[in-house]
Design a protein around this motif. Structure first.
Motif, PDB file in Angstrom:
ATOM      1  N   THR A 188       0.764  -1.205   0.011  1.00  0.00           N
ATOM      2  CA  THR A 188       0.139   0.115  -0.130  1.00  0.00           C
ATOM      3  C   THR A 188       0.783   1.244  -0.032  1.00  0.00           C
ATOM      4  N   LEU A 189       1.963   1.339   0.902  1.00  0.00           N
ATOM      5  CA  LEU A 189       2.862   2.533   1.051  1.00  0.00           C
ATOM      6  C   LEU A 189       3.736   2.478  -0.369  1.00  0.00           C
ATOM      7  N   VAL A 190       3.991   1.770  -1.061  1.00  0.00           N
ATOM      8  CA  VAL A 190       4.404   1.768  -2.177  1.00  0.00           C
ATOM      9  C   VAL A 190       3.690   2.432  -3.260  1.00  0.00           C
ATOM     10  N   ALA A 191       2.526   1.977  -3.269  1.00  0.00           N
ATOM     11  CA  ALA A 191       1.520   2.506  -4.301  1.00  0.00           C
ATOM     12  C   ALA A 191       1.469   3.932  -4.134  1.00  0.00           C
ATOM     13  N   ILE A 192       1.197   4.490  -2.976  1.00  0.00           N
ATOM     14  CA  ILE A 192       0.988   5.699  -2.537  1.00  0.00           C
ATOM     15  C   ILE A 192       2.360   6.691  -2.703  1.00  0.00           C
ATOM     16  N   ALA A 193       3.385   6.097  -2.530  1.00  0.00           N
ATOM     17  CA  ALA A 193       4.759   6.901  -2.729  1.00  0.00           C
ATOM     18  C   ALA A 193       4.904   6.976  -4.230  1.00  0.00           C
ATOM     19  N   VAL A 194       4.753   5.901  -4.968  1.00  0.00           N
ATOM     20  CA  VAL A 194       4.814   6.143  -6.428  1.00  0.00           C
ATOM     21  C   VAL A 194       3.862   6.991  -6.937  1.00  0.00           C
ATOM     22  N   ALA A 195       2.662   7.057  -6.543  1.00  0.00           N
ATOM     23  CA  ALA A 195       1.782   8.218  -6.883  1.00  0.00           C
ATOM     24  C   ALA A 195       2.052   9.646  -6.598  1.00  0.00           C
ATOM     25  N   GLU A 196       2.971   9.633  -5.321  1.00  0.00           N
ATOM     26  CA  GLU A 196       3.127  11.028  -4.969  1.00  0.00           C
ATOM     27  C   GLU A 196       4.226  11.470  -5.602  1.00  0.00           C
ATOM     28  N   TYR A 197       5.175  10.512  -6.286  1.00  0.00           N
ATOM     29  CA  TYR A 197       6.350  11.021  -7.191  1.00  0.00           C
ATOM     30  C   TYR A 197       5.630  11.511  -8.568  1.00  0.00           C
ATOM     31  N   ILE A 198       4.732  10.773  -8.878  1.00  0.00           N
ATOM     32  CA  ILE A 198       3.982  11.296 -10.042  1.00  0.00           C
ATOM     33  C   ILE A 198       3.521  12.571 -10.127  1.00  0.00           C
ATOM     34  N   ILE A 199       2.785  12.767  -9.068  1.00  0.00           N
ATOM     35  CA  ILE A 199       2.132  14.117  -8.792  1.00  0.00           C
ATOM     36  C   ILE A 199       2.881  15.335  -8.503  1.00  0.00           C
ATOM     37  N   SER A 200       3.846  14.900  -7.539  1.00  0.00           N
ATOM     38  CA  SER A 200       4.739  15.972  -6.851  1.00  0.00           C
ATOM     39  C   SER A 200       5.978  15.636  -7.000  1.00  0.00           C
ATOM     40  N   PRO A 201       6.699  15.512  -8.197  1.00  0.00           N
ATOM     41  CA  PRO A 201       8.177  15.091  -8.148  1.00  0.00           C
ATOM     42  C   PRO A 201       9.002  16.280  -7.524  1.00  0.00           C
ATOM     43  N   GLU A 202       8.781  17.572  -7.330  1.00  0.00           N
ATOM     44  CA  GLU A 202       9.625  18.468  -6.808  1.00  0.00           C
ATOM     45  C   GLU A 202       9.561  18.224  -5.521  1.00  0.00           C
ATOM     46  N   LYS A 203       8.638  17.959  -4.816  1.00  0.00           N
ATOM     47  CA  LYS A 203       8.640  17.610  -3.374  1.00  0.00           C
ATOM     48  C   LYS A 203       9.424  16.528  -2.990  1.00  0.00           C
ATOM     49  N   VAL A 204       9.247  15.298  -3.798  1.00  0.00           N
ATOM     50  CA  VAL A 204       9.902  14.202  -3.763  1.00  0.00           C
ATOM     51  C   VAL A 204      11.102  14.598  -3.772  1.00  0.00           C
ATOM     52  N   LEU A 205      11.803  15.189  -4.645  1.00  0.00           N
ATOM     53  CA  LEU A 205      13.312  15.181  -5.187  1.00  0.00           C
ATOM     54  C   LEU A 205      13.879  16.291  -4.343  1.00  0.00           C
ATOM     55  N   GLN A 206      13.244  17.384  -3.799  1.00  0.00           N
ATOM     56  CA  GLN A 206      13.818  18.196  -2.924  1.00  0.00           C
ATOM     57  C   GLN A 206      13.930  17.784  -1.581  1.00  0.00           C
ATOM     58  N   ARG A 207      12.947  17.514  -0.928  1.00  0.00           N
ATOM     59  CA  ARG A 207      12.927  17.157   0.542  1.00  0.00           C
ATOM     60  C   ARG A 207      12.281  15.744   0.816  1.00  0.00           C
ATOM     61  N   GLY A 208      11.654  15.122  -0.055  1.00  0.00           N
ATOM     62  CA  GLY A 208      11.119  13.754   0.282  1.00  0.00           C
ATOM     63  C   GLY A 208      10.019  13.895   1.083  1.00  0.00           C
ATOM     64  N   VAL A 209       9.389  12.811   1.178  1.00  0.00           N
ATOM     65  CA  VAL A 209       8.010  12.585   1.819  1.00  0.00           C
ATOM     66  C   VAL A 209       8.085  11.592   2.642  1.00  0.00           C
ATOM     67  N   VAL A 210       7.485  11.707   3.956  1.00  0.00           N
ATOM     68  CA  VAL A 210       7.408  10.625   4.914  1.00  0.00           C
ATOM     69  C   VAL A 210       6.272  10.120   5.242  1.00  0.00           C
ATOM     70  N   TYR A 211       5.680   8.891   5.461  1.00  0.00           N
ATOM     71  CA  TYR A 211       4.379   8.425   5.590  1.00  0.00           C
ATOM     72  C   TYR A 211       4.517   7.828   7.153  1.00  0.00           C
ATOM     73  N   ASP A 212       3.401   8.343   7.802  1.00  0.00           N
ATOM     74  CA  ASP A 212       3.555   7.609   9.410  1.00  0.00           C
ATOM     75  C   ASP A 212       2.074   6.777   9.592  1.00  0.00           C
ATOM     76  N   VAL A 213       1.998   6.525  10.958  1.00  0.00           N
ATOM     77  CA  VAL A 213       0.754   5.665  11.043  1.00  0.00           C
ATOM     78  C   VAL A 213      -0.520   6.452  10.859  1.00  0.00           C
ATOM     79  N   PHE A 214      -0.267   7.837  11.107  1.00  0.00           N
ATOM     80  CA  PHE A 214      -1.367   8.801  11.195  1.00  0.00           C
ATOM     81  C   PHE A 214      -1.775   8.995   9.862  1.00  0.00           C
ATOM     82  N   PHE A 215      -0.993   8.738   8.829  1.00  0.00           N
ATOM     83  CA  PHE A 215      -1.337   9.074   7.326  1.00  0.00           C
ATOM     84  C   PHE A 215      -2.263   7.897   7.022  1.00  0.00           C
TER      85      PHE A 215
END
Length: 175
Positions: A67-94
């Motif tokens: 599930t987290l891989v699918a979400i992270a790949v979608a994040e990269y497709i939608i917001s590549p700048e955010k992923v490339l510049q600072r990365g995105v973290v997923y926690d239990v609250f997400f």
């Protein structure tokens, strides 16, 4: 990647009733790494060699990891700048807020990267049939959800094509 590219990517990785997310990751040159020291559930960003990488907490069960891989790949497709510049973290609250966020661009795309469109159509139709007298559909959504490699609450976030494909048709990214 254009919306045509996203459609093609998903179609090329679809085999029967599944989408091979590992194929999507390979095609997009995204590495997967398991990390015993990761404090959060997952993160996506650049590794030391400047390669897009998804780190997964090794203590997670396989459905949560997928599930987290699918979400992270979608994040990269939608917001590549955010992923490339600072990365995105997923926690239990997400993860606890998946249902609340199912109409977001991120979750709509993530479900498309994980579940073939014809299955999403059957899942959403079966929910509608629960409230009607016509129960002629032979698709068993509970069996599909139980046998899937994704969290049940993630699969239940899938919404019909008319809404979510609007997102995919309008996604323009810069990676």
């Amino acid at each position: 990647m254009s919306s045509f590219g996203i459609h093609s990517l998903i179609q090329s990785a679809t085999v029967g009733d599944t989408v091979d997310l590992k194929t999507i990751c390979r095609t997009m040159n995204i590495k997967l790494k398991f990390d015993d020291n990761l404090q959060d559930l997952s993160k996506i960003g650049l590794d030391d060699q400047r390669q897009i990488t998804i780190w997964l907490n090794n203590s997670l069960d396989n459905k949560t990891k997928s599930t987290l891989v699918a979400i992270a790949v979608a994040e990269y497709i939608i917001s590549p700048e955010k992923v490339l510049q600072r990365g995105v973290v997923y926690d239990v609250f997400f993860l606890k807020d998946l249902q609340k966020n199912k109409a977001t661009n991120l979750i709509m795309l993530a479900t498309r990267l994980a579940i073939p469109e014809h299955i999403i159509e059957k899942l959403t139709n079966s929910i509608e049939l629960q409230f009607s007298k016509d129960q002629s559909e032979s698709f068993d959504p509970n069996a599909y959800i139980a046998n899937a490699v994704y969290l049940p609450e993630f699969i239940k976030c899938a919404i019909k094509q008319s809404s979510s494909m609007l997102l995919i048709d309008n996604v323009k990214n810069k990676f």
